[in-house]
Design a protein around this motif. Sequence first.
Motif, mmCIF file in Angstrom:
data_model
loop_
_atom_site.group_PDB
_atom_site.id
_atom_site.type_symbol
_atom_site.label_atom_id
_atom_site.label_comp_id
_atom_site.label_asym_id
_atom_site.label_seq_id
_atom_site.Cartn_x
_atom_site.Cartn_y
_atom_site.Cartn_z
ATOM 1 N N TRP A 90 0.842 -1.198 0.000
ATOM 2 C CA TRP A 90 0.000 0.000 0.000
ATOM 3 C C TRP A 90 0.874 1.245 0.000
ATOM 4 C CZ3 TRP A 90 -4.106 -1.146 4.346
ATOM 5 C CH2 TRP A 90 -4.966 -2.151 3.902
ATOM 6 N N ALA A 91 1.891 1.247 0.837
ATOM 7 C CA ALA A 91 2.782 2.419 0.907
ATOM 8 C C ALA A 91 3.479 2.642 -0.433
ATOM 9 C CB ALA A 91 3.795 2.235 2.029
ATOM 10 N N ALA A 92 3.957 1.581 -1.040
ATOM 11 C CA ALA A 92 4.630 1.703 -2.339
ATOM 12 C C ALA A 92 3.662 2.195 -3.410
ATOM 13 C CB ALA A 92 5.233 0.352 -2.739
ATOM 14 N N CYS A 93 2.424 1.778 -3.327
ATOM 15 C CA CYS A 93 1.429 2.196 -4.311
ATOM 16 C C CYS A 93 1.139 3.700 -4.188
ATOM 17 C CB CYS A 93 0.160 1.383 -4.143
ATOM 18 S SG CYS A 93 -0.985 1.608 -5.515
ATOM 19 N N GLN A 94 1.182 4.221 -2.971
ATOM 20 C CA GLN A 94 0.986 5.665 -2.799
ATOM 21 C C GLN A 94 2.051 6.418 -3.606
ATOM 22 O OE1 GLN A 94 -1.834 6.434 -1.010
ATOM 23 N NE2 GLN A 94 -1.967 4.259 -0.595
ATOM 24 N N ASP A 95 3.281 5.910 -3.555
ATOM 25 C CA ASP A 95 4.367 6.535 -4.323
ATOM 26 C C ASP A 95 4.110 6.451 -5.824
ATOM 27 O OD1 ASP A 95 5.919 7.445 -2.188
ATOM 28 O OD2 ASP A 95 6.953 5.521 -1.999
ATOM 29 N N LYS A 96 3.594 5.314 -6.282
ATOM 30 C CA LYS A 96 3.299 5.159 -7.718
ATOM 31 C C LYS A 96 2.280 6.190 -8.175
ATOM 32 C CE LYS A 96 4.243 0.214 -8.056
ATOM 33 N NZ LYS A 96 3.660 -1.118 -8.290
ATOM 34 N N VAL A 97 1.241 6.382 -7.374
ATOM 35 C CA VAL A 97 0.209 7.352 -7.743
ATOM 36 C C VAL A 97 0.777 8.774 -7.694
ATOM 37 C CG1 VAL A 97 -2.053 8.310 -7.143
ATOM 38 C CG2 VAL A 97 -1.673 5.840 -7.013
ATOM 39 N N ILE A 98 1.583 9.067 -6.696
ATOM 40 C CA ILE A 98 2.209 10.393 -6.610
ATOM 41 C C ILE A 98 3.025 10.673 -7.863
ATOM 42 C CG2 ILE A 98 3.979 11.736 -5.396
ATOM 43 C CD1 ILE A 98 2.930 10.405 -2.780
ATOM 44 N N LYS A 99 3.798 9.686 -8.322
ATOM 45 C CA LYS A 99 4.634 9.868 -9.515
ATOM 46 C C LYS A 99 3.810 10.117 -10.777
ATOM 47 C CE LYS A 99 8.576 7.331 -7.754
ATOM 48 N NZ LYS A 99 9.339 6.084 -7.774
ATOM 49 N N MET A 100 2.567 9.658 -10.793
ATOM 50 C CA MET A 100 1.697 9.897 -11.942
ATOM 51 C C MET A 100 1.247 11.359 -12.034
ATOM 52 S SD MET A 100 -0.859 6.676 -11.830
ATOM 53 C CE MET A 100 -0.323 5.004 -12.038
ATOM 54 N N GLU A 101 1.356 12.076 -10.929
ATOM 55 C CA GLU A 101 0.946 13.478 -10.830
ATOM 56 C C GLU A 101 -0.484 13.707 -11.317
ATOM 57 O OE1 GLU A 101 3.947 15.783 -12.860
ATOM 58 O OE2 GLU A 101 5.300 15.618 -11.150
ATOM 59 N N PRO A 102 -1.439 12.974 -10.749
ATOM 60 C CA PRO A 102 -2.822 13.153 -11.204
ATOM 61 C C PRO A 102 -3.403 14.493 -10.757
ATOM 62 C CG PRO A 102 -2.774 11.731 -9.286
ATOM 63 C CD PRO A 102 -1.340 11.994 -9.673
#
Length: 121
Positions: free
Chosen positions: A27-39
């Motif tokens: 879950w924590a790693a996924c938060q980083d993935k979404v942040i990198k997408m810059e939605p």
Amino acid sequence: MSCGQLLRSFPNLYTIRGTTARPVLEWAACQDKVIKMEPDFLVPGHGSPLIGKERIKETLGNYRDAILHVHNLALKAIQEFKPIDEVATQASLPPHLSNLPYLKQYMGTSPFVSETFIIAT
């Protein structure tokens, strides 16, 4: 993409019925993935949408940091062979996270979560 729980409170990182542990590090790693997408918009499964890149980045970053903080507290306690009761009474979020309205300890609490991490490990 599912990143676990994004609620308006600190997540319950372990099931209250004692079933298998939840994948909190994922879950924590996924938060980083979404942040990198810059939605520009984020529509969570629970609660209102988040609007704005900076707001999303800050919210997800704080959520990730809270999850990792409690996980790391429990891991350190295991490594130091601390009693579960001691860990539960000392577990808390740092002030810059605990004062955020979307990290209120309602669904999950850091003492309970840290204790259940230890039991599950």
